[in-house]
Design an enzyme around this catalytic site. Structure first.
Site, PDB file in Angstrom:
ATOM      1  N   LYS A 100      32.870  36.193  42.567  1.00  0.00           N
ATOM      2  CA  LYS A 100      33.112  36.291  41.131  1.00  0.00           C
ATOM      3  C   LYS A 100      32.123  35.425  40.368  1.00  0.00           C
ATOM      4  CE  LYS A 100      37.027  35.713  37.892  1.00  0.00           C
ATOM      5  NZ  LYS A 100      38.452  35.280  37.830  1.00  0.00           N
ATOM      6  N   SER A 185      41.421  38.322  35.875  1.00  0.00           N
ATOM      7  CA  SER A 185      40.031  38.375  35.450  1.00  0.00           C
ATOM      8  C   SER A 185      39.064  38.701  36.589  1.00  0.00           C
ATOM      9  CB  SER A 185      39.641  37.033  34.827  1.00  0.00           C
ATOM     10  OG  SER A 185      39.816  35.969  35.757  1.00  0.00           O
ATOM     11  N   SER A 209      44.919  36.059  38.313  1.00  0.00           N
ATOM     12  CA  SER A 209      43.619  36.734  38.327  1.00  0.00           C
ATOM     13  C   SER A 209      43.113  37.202  39.683  1.00  0.00           C
ATOM     14  CB  SER A 209      42.562  35.840  37.664  1.00  0.00           C
ATOM     15  OG  SER A 209      42.810  35.744  36.279  1.00  0.00           O
TER      16      SER A 209
END
Length: 521
Positions: A100, A185, A209
């Site tokens: 990420k 996210s 997330s």
């Protein structure tokens, strides 16, 4: 999922006279890929090239912010050369992953999906990243996310805005239905894993997330223990200066993959522990807190009830006992913690990493996503300072009460974990205007069309949020597809520090539920 391939490779070491086809390679889980590489069923170079080609062919899903094609191929060639030379290799030698784009990587930019950091390159890897690299993992690239990880949809306006409508024109897309969000996210990592161009990857989790996108995309996501958030009880070595921070109390890196076994593999490498074996389910006591089973969309409840029945048939003993008052208690601290701690955490991270900006105001000025602009307004004004102070009072504050509620529940009920749907409803439609809709979402309860009680963000994190404020471990496991073909995840939460046991339980559960059908792309 090629379960048979992985099983045979693990059992007998493989037969190097048979190589895997490109399609078979793409469908390997992380554990199967490691076994296939070791058995000579494929080379790391061919595997990486195959995955990169698929990533490029599916670029419209907007899973990645950057691909490191040259770096990944060079690393793969080195693994193949070392293997051919008979060198001792790490436990993950040749395993490609995505990371990420809010987690520090030394050789690649870490943009946070926001323009103020578009050229930012940290000087060191986050410790969890370094552990995986030391074990031989290869980073394919940095995955997309909700801007600064401040949202649940991965509709990131920084990637592109229509010049006329001002709408996001490169939102993250769910591989099962391109009109729907992948969750956030850590949506980019979830897309990459579900769409079969990465067997596993890293996300971060503050309020859900790693688990919300796992649920929406039909994969598994793990949130390890964080304890008090300051080191006591924290499972992973990463600190608030190793990934773009939101909450120093709640933030953590977490692995994502198509199976719980893959999460356990990455977790063992990061922690230096052993990979657990699947736990026997017969006689296992699991709590069913009603607070997490209310107002479920009918399509989610159908999958959840079927999953629960399979576990009961396998011998699980369910305990119907609620965590009384948990949602109201969680509401007293969730936003105060998440929107006050960035006031100090963001400048500290920027300073520690010699970033091109140094203040919340400078980050705020470069934001493109409307919903994130709103969140940063609350941070800049520090509107939750007083509520935060009240929530964090030792022993008597809301957070201490929440931690005690969980601790007493596990002890009094004699359960090893609790089980419930990860999200109240399947993946909602993409909102390219606001990023995360402020309106109520349509869904159906008991055959009656309703609207959710909260907006998109509040609805999606409703079940995933409480454990984050308590600091306990949590795992989302794919449980099946709705009649409309959308994935549904089921979450298990355990006592603080029970991470290895929770993963072992998850491995036992996924053996009963089986794998979820891959998206038709």
């Amino acid at each position: 999922m090629l379960g048979g391939v992985g099983a045979s490779l693990t059992a007998c070491g493989g037969n190097s006279s048979t190589t895997l086809t490109s399609a078979e390679q793409l469908n390997l889980t992380a554990s199967e890929a490691v076994a296939a590489l070791k058995a000579g069923k494929m080379t790391a170079t061919d595997y990486v090239a195959n995955l990169i080609n698929r990533a490029k062919s599916l670029s419209d899903l907007n899973a990645m912010i950057s691909l490191d094609e040259a770096g990944a191929l060079a690393a793969a060639k080195q693994v193949d050369a070392d293997r051919a030379a008979g060198k001792t290799l790490g436990a993950l030698a040749g395993l490609p992953i995505v990371v990420k784009d809010n987690i520090n990587t030394k050789g690649m930019k870490t943009t946070g999906g926001t323009s103020s950091l578009r050229n930012f390159q940290p000087k060191t890897n986050a410790p969890s990243v370094q552990k995986l690299l030391d074990a031989g993992a290869i980073i394919l690239g940095k995955s997309n996310l909700h801007e600064w990880a401040f949202g649940i949809t991965t509709t990131n306006f920084t990637l592109g805005i229509d010049p006329i409508t001002k709408a996001a024109n490169r939102p993250g897309k769910n591989p099962y239905d391109f009109s729907r969000i992948p969750g956030g996210s850590s949506g980019g990592t979830a897309i990459a894993v579900a769409a079969r161009f990465a067997p596993a990857g890293l996300g971060t989790d503050t309020g859900g997330s790693t688990r919300v996108p796992a649920s929406f995309c039909g994969i598994a996501g793990f949130r390890p223990s964080v304890g008090d958030g300051a080191g006591q009880g924290r499972r992973y070595p990463d600190t608030a200066t190793d990934a773009l921070p939101i909450s120093t109390t709640r933030d953590t890196v977490g692995p994502m993959g198509r199976t719980v076994a893959d999460l356990a593999l990455l977790d063992a490498v990061i922690t230096g522990g052993a990979v657990p074996t699947a736990k026997a389910l017969k006689g296992l006591k699991i709590g069913l807190p009603a607070a997490f089973w209310t107002d479920l969309d009918d399509s989610v409840r159908t999958v959840a009830d079927a999953a629960k029945k399979k576990l009961a048939d396998a011998g699980v003993v369910f305990v119907d006992a609620d965590l009384v008052g948990i949602m109201d208690l969680n509401d007293t601290m969730s936003f105060p913690i998440a929107l006050h701690e960035p006031v100090a955490a963001i400048p500290a991270y920027l300073s520690a990493n010699s970033a091109p900006v140094t203040t919340v105001a400078q980050v705020q000025a470069g934001l493109a996503s409307p919903d994130v602009v709103g969140a940063f307004g609350a941070i800049a004004g520090d509107v939750f300072a007083a509520a935060y102070a009240a929530a964090m009072v030792p022993t008597t504050g809301g957070r201490a009460q929440l931690q005690k509620l969980y601790k007493d529940y596990f002890a009094a009920q004699g359960v090893e974990c609790v089980l419930f749907p990860t999200t109240l409803l399947p993946a909602p439609k993409i909102d390219v205007v606001e990023g995360s809709s402020a309106g109520k979402l349509p869904y159906t309860v008991g055959g009656v069309a309703k609207q959710t009680a909260r907006d998109t963000f509040g609805t999606c994190i409703f079940n995933t949020d409480p454990c984050t404020n308590a600091g306990i471990p949590s795992l989302s496991i794919p449980a099946g597809l709705t009649a409309g073909g959308l994935p549904v995840g089921m979450q298990i939460d355990g006592p603080l520090g029970s991470d290895t046991n929770l993963l072992a339980i998850g491995m036992g559960i996924e053996a009963v539920w089986g794998s979820v059908k891959a998206p038709a792309i």
